[in-house]
Design an enzyme around this catalytic site. Structure first.
Site, PDB file in Angstrom:
ATOM      1  CE1 TYR A   1       2.392 -48.366  -7.319  1.00  0.00           C
ATOM      2  CE2 TYR A   1       0.676 -50.040  -8.228  1.00  0.00           C
ATOM      3  CZ  TYR A   1       2.059 -49.550  -8.249  1.00  0.00           C
ATOM      4  OH  TYR A   1       2.669 -50.288  -9.086  1.00  0.00           O
TER       5      TYR A   1
ATOM      6  CG  HIS B   1       9.977 -46.704 -13.866  1.00  0.00           C
ATOM      7  ND1 HIS B   1      10.706 -47.397 -13.222  1.00  0.00           N
ATOM      8  CD2 HIS B   1      10.125 -46.882 -15.179  1.00  0.00           C
ATOM      9  CE1 HIS B   1      11.412 -47.953 -14.220  1.00  0.00           C
ATOM     10  NE2 HIS B   1      11.298 -47.818 -15.233  1.00  0.00           N
TER      11      HIS B   1
END
Ligand code: BJW
Length: 234
Positions: A52, A108
């Site tokens: 990420y 999301h």
């Protein structure tokens, strides 16, 4: 006219952000599908944070493309014409907002935010995130995670999404594979509710046959053309 637009990774592909089933570039180092789970984070938080962090850095350098801009323009026009465009994205990037969209529902989650697993507070986060970072709200260390929805977790804003789906006239899916639920089921819900349905994608998605209208090609070309056609009909 009320339009419900669902966007997926293909909408941001031409901004340089990889799609989930794209095996090249950034994704060569990681398998995004196996990393997008709470189990992966519990097993190896450093690996998931690295995935990420790389994507967050990439996002900060990316720019919205013509598809994001056209959707923002359509949203602005429809809001002035007694209609509306409900923009629901599966993407964790903020390119719709940076193109000028005033309402974006991120089902999301959002990459530029961190969530504390201890106090649940969500904080803007543009730097790298790591296991030892402290939550700015409860000051706990080791409890921050990316504010994204992984497999097995409940997507965000589902009540708002359901209600927007049922009050729209047209459902449009842009750049999404139709492989991940509940988003992949929105087209069936839309058809049952009597909405017109349209798919815009580089190629036919897994549930292309459910859509009544289909347009294929890169989003930066197909979306602006589709938007101009809608504007001409108003
Ligand atoms: C272009 C283009 C260009 C390229 N121009 N187009 C068995 C059956 C049914 C369901 C399940 C099942 N087993 C488990 C489930 C549920 C599970 C699921 O769906 N699994 C499937 C794999 C089967 N779903 C969940 O667990 C979800 N939660 C849930 O269901 O909770 C229960 C519940 C439901 C409803 C209400 C309440 C509770 C959670 C799903 C979370 C998904 N998370 C991820 C990661 C997010 C963080 C991150 O970004 O890392 O979300 S996974 C990943 O997939 C990401 C995406 O948003 C999502 C969808 O991907 P997307 O956008 O479609 O991308 P791609 O790469 O798949 O496709 C790109 C498309 O673009 C392609 O079609 C290209 O052709 C196109 N394209 N370039 C136009 N230039």
């Amino acid at each position: 006219m009320k339009i419900f637009v669902l966007t997926g990774a293909g909408c941001s592909a031409e901004s340089g952000l990889g799609t989930f089933r794209d095996k090249g570039g950034l994704w060569a180092r990681f398998d995004p599908i196996t990393l997008a789970t709470p189990e992966a984070f519990a097993r190896d938080p450093d690996e998931v944070h690295a995935f990420y962090n790389l994507r967050r850095r990439n996002l900060l350098e990316a720019e919205p493309n013509a598809a994001h801009a056209a959707l923002a323009q359509l949203q602005a026009v429809l809001s002035q014409k007694n209609g509306g465009l409900f923009l629901c994205t599966q993407n964790v990037d903020d390119l719709h907002e940076r193109a000028g969209a005033q309402q974006v529902t991120h089902m999301h989650g959002e990459l530029r935010k961190a969530r504390c697993m201890a106090c649940e507070v969500v904080t803007p986060w543009d730097g790298d995130l790591g296991r030892l970072d402290r939550c700015p709200s409860c000051h706990n260390s080791g409890s921050l995670r990316p504010h994204v929805v992984w497999f097995g977790e409940t997507p965000l804003s589902m009540d708002e999404i359901e209600s927007a789906l049922h009050s729209a006239d047209l459902f449009v899916a842009i750049g999404t594979s139709g492989a991940v639920y509940p988003a992949a089921g929105f087209v069936s819900t839309a058809r049952q509710a009597g909405l017109q349905t349209c798919e815009i994608n580089l190629e036919a998605s897994e549930n292309a046959h459910v859509f009544e209208e289909r347009h294929y090609g890169p989003a930066s070309l197909t979306v602006p053309i589709w938007v101009q056609n809608i504007l001409a009909e108003l």
